[in-house]
Design an enzyme around this catalytic site. Structure first.
Site, PDB file in Angstrom:
ATOM      1  N   CYS A  35       0.208   2.034  -3.382  1.00 12.34           N
ATOM      2  CA  CYS A  35      -0.707   1.756  -2.267  1.00 12.34           C
ATOM      3  C   CYS A  35       0.084   1.292  -1.052  1.00 12.34           C
ATOM      4  O   CYS A  35       0.804   0.306  -1.088  1.00 12.34           O
ATOM      5  CB  CYS A  35      -1.738   0.742  -2.733  1.00 12.34           C
ATOM      6  SG  CYS A  35      -2.357  -0.390  -1.505  1.00 12.34           S
ATOM      7  N   CYS A  83      -0.184  -2.185   0.081  1.00 12.70           N
ATOM      8  CA  CYS A  83       0.473  -3.141  -0.815  1.00 12.70           C
ATOM      9  C   CYS A  83       1.953  -3.219  -0.464  1.00 12.70           C
ATOM     10  O   CYS A  83       2.546  -4.301  -0.489  1.00 12.70           O
ATOM     11  CB  CYS A  83       0.286  -2.728  -2.273  1.00 12.70           C
ATOM     12  SG  CYS A  83      -1.447  -2.630  -2.758  1.00 12.70           S
TER      13      CYS A  83
END
Ligand code: FAD
Length: 516
Positions: A42, A45
């Site tokens: 992600c 992230c």
């Protein structure tokens, strides 16, 4: 980096948690725990990881009152436990007060994009709400009172008491208190500006300001001006007799490092698509993303039905995969709600249907990254939807009806895509201009140009795999005629783009290499 390590390393001052350690360390612990649930693929992230590491370094000395940890929910072995913690988007930050006993005890923390400050402050606010479950290693954080002052040194065997006078909304006193958790021979307390009696006793006129009281009865002003936590902390740590205690261990217990080896690098042809990637996107969406929800109903279930129906209609997959998708579609269609276990059961490859099968795990080929956190799922999801917009245009005459694929993608991303900030961003673009798309060719071009916008935004950021830099696509190497240079400026030729897409994203351009 070694495969399986995700975005953090054992050198970071936090606990690397996994399915076997998360519950064991967090539940029934005498520490408060703050856990980041992330997915290594992600992009947000990746961008957030430096902040979380900075926070971990900043509150490192609050251990063992407060412990920080991370778990990579993209690891196959961790998917089940992340689902038990009801994690449906990444990154999700959860605070667990000491002696928590189950996943529902986690309290969501929000990050306001102001570096680590709001996170640090909300950790403190949550520790303060621990009530009966106060972390034993944590000194009191509530405001000091005149009554306590009179008997303080009788009740506490320390040489020093540092009082930090401050406004109600200041966190300085509590931060310095926690900074001194591991140090013996000193106590730190905050005194509120509204405590007129103590303010008068010490004749305090500026806030914050600090006083150091000695057990022998003397008292000094702490020579620090302004709201500086590091200056207060380093002053107090240098006082004679104030030493890091032996009772608390300053380091996190070593965490086992996953030992999986990197997958061998596969030679791929960038001019081709790989069925392995397209199928892997389907595997990941159905087996991982849709399986995170304890319960599917209403709009979310409709979005899923629509997604499976569009796959049945337009995905030119292998016969076994298409049989599988058709039976899933038939199963799903009449339902108004689906529990997680019903969904898992429906997805299971059944021995009685040997001609209906979906691979168990994803297998990235054209979407392999130079590190495990790069590319993979989001790469395959873009590829799948580009492919579907083209398949739709090739299958039905161009100008007759609007695209089904584009709204299906919008619904999928909105309700299921785990990178929540990506999803919000995509929804922003969709809300702004998707309604202007008139037909299927328009859908191809819309998705192409929005993907390029995302590429432009992400070029050079943490989620950019150096081996696959984000470029305005297609590059000349793939399509010379797509770009025109007019008066020295690069322009796209949309008719050439359409021609190129219809050949690049055609069935004939899909390689079956490296299939599981
Ligand atoms: P990707 O961008 O994933 O592209 C995959 C492949 O598609 C490329 O290798 C190339 O062959 C081809 N391609 C590239 N551009 C185009 C184009 N314009 N048209 C057609 N094909 C193309 N990450 C973030 O950090 N922040 C975000 O906000 C964000 N939003 C996202 C939104 C969506 C809907 C999706 C699916 C992903 C999002 N991501 C975001 C992830 C990010 O876009 C990439 O998917 C990820 O970083 C992997 O990059 P990649 O190099 O594999 O190429």
């Amino acid at each position: 980096g070694a495969r399986g390590l995700g975005l953090y390393s054992p050198d970071d001052p936090l606990a690397l948690l996994g399915a076997d350690t998360l519950g064991r360390r967090v539940f029934h612990s005498s520490s408060a725990w703050v856990v980041e649930f992330y997915a290594s693929w992600c992009g947000h992230c990746m961008q957030f990881a430096p902040t979380w590491k900075e926070l971990a370094g900043d509150v490192e000395d609050w251990r063992p009152a407060v412990m920080l940890g991370v778990i990579d929910c993209a690891e196959t072995t961790n998917q089940k436990i992340c689902s038990e913690f009801k994690i449906t988007g990444y990154p999700t930050l959860k605070f667990f007060k000491p002696f928590s006993t189950n996943p529902d005890d986690g309290i969501r923390l929000l990050h306001h994009g102001d570096g680590i400050r709001s996170l640090r402050e909300s950790i403190i606010s949550n520790v303060e709400r621990s009530g009966d479950a106060w972390p034993p290693a944590c000194p009191p954080l509530e405001a000091f009172s005149a009554a306590e002052l009179h008997s303080f040194f009788q009740a506490n065997s320390v040489t020093y008491l540092a009082l930090i006078f401050e406004k109600e909304d200041s966190f300085l006193g509590r931060e310095v208190t926690l900074d001194m958790v591991q140090f013996d021979n000193i106590a730190v307390r905050r005194v509120l500006q509204s405590n007129e009696e103590l303010v008068r006793t010490f004749n305090v006129t500026t806030f914050p300001s600090g006083f150091l009281l000695f057990s022998n009865g003397s008292c000094n002003i702490i020579p620090v001006h302004g709201d500086s936590r590091p200056l207060y902390t380093s002053f107090l740590r240098r006082l004679p007799g104030v030493v890091r205690g032996s009772s608390v261990s300053p380091t996190v217990q070593p965490t086992a490092v996953p030992t999986t080896t990197p997958a061998p690098w596969r030679v791929v042809d960038r001019k081709k698509l790989y069925m392995a990637d397209l199928e892997s996107a389907i595997v990941y969406t159905l087996r991982v993303e849709a399986a995170r929800f304890l319960f599917l109903d209403k709009e979310r279930l409709s979005a899923l039905k629509q997604y499976v129906a569009v796959l049945v209609k337009y995905f030119p997959g292998r016969l076994v995969v298409m049989n599988y998708l058709r039976s899933l579609d038939n199963w799903l269609r009449p339902r108004t709600n689906v529990t997680q276990s019903e969904w898992e059961e429906a997805l299971r490859n059944k021995r009685e249907h040997p001609y209906a099968r979906l691979p168990e795990t994803p297998n990235w080929v054209g979407c392999q990254g130079s590190k495990p956190e790069f590319r993979g799922f989001p790469c395959s999801l873009w590829t799948l939807f580009h492919f579907l917009t083209v398949q739709e245009a090739l299958q039905s005459p161009r100008f007759t009806s609007p695209s089904e694929v584009l709204p299906t993608m919008r619904g999928y991303i909105h309700y299921f895509f785990g990178c929540r900030e990506c999803a919000d961003h995509f929804e922003g673009m969709a809300a702004e201009s998707m309604h202007r798309v008139k037909n299927k060719d328009g859908a191809i071009l819309w998705l192409w140009s929005r993907h390029n916008r995302v590429n432009a935004r992400l070029a050079g950021t943490q989620s950019d795999d150096p081996r696959f830099p984000k470029i305005q696509w297609p590059p000349q190497m793939l399509c010379w005629s797509c770009q025109l240079i007019i008066n020295g400026r690069r322009m796209w030729d949309e008719r050439a783009i359409l021609r190129f897409f219809k050949s690049h994203f055609s069935r004939n351009n899909v390689y079956m290499d490296y299939m599981n």
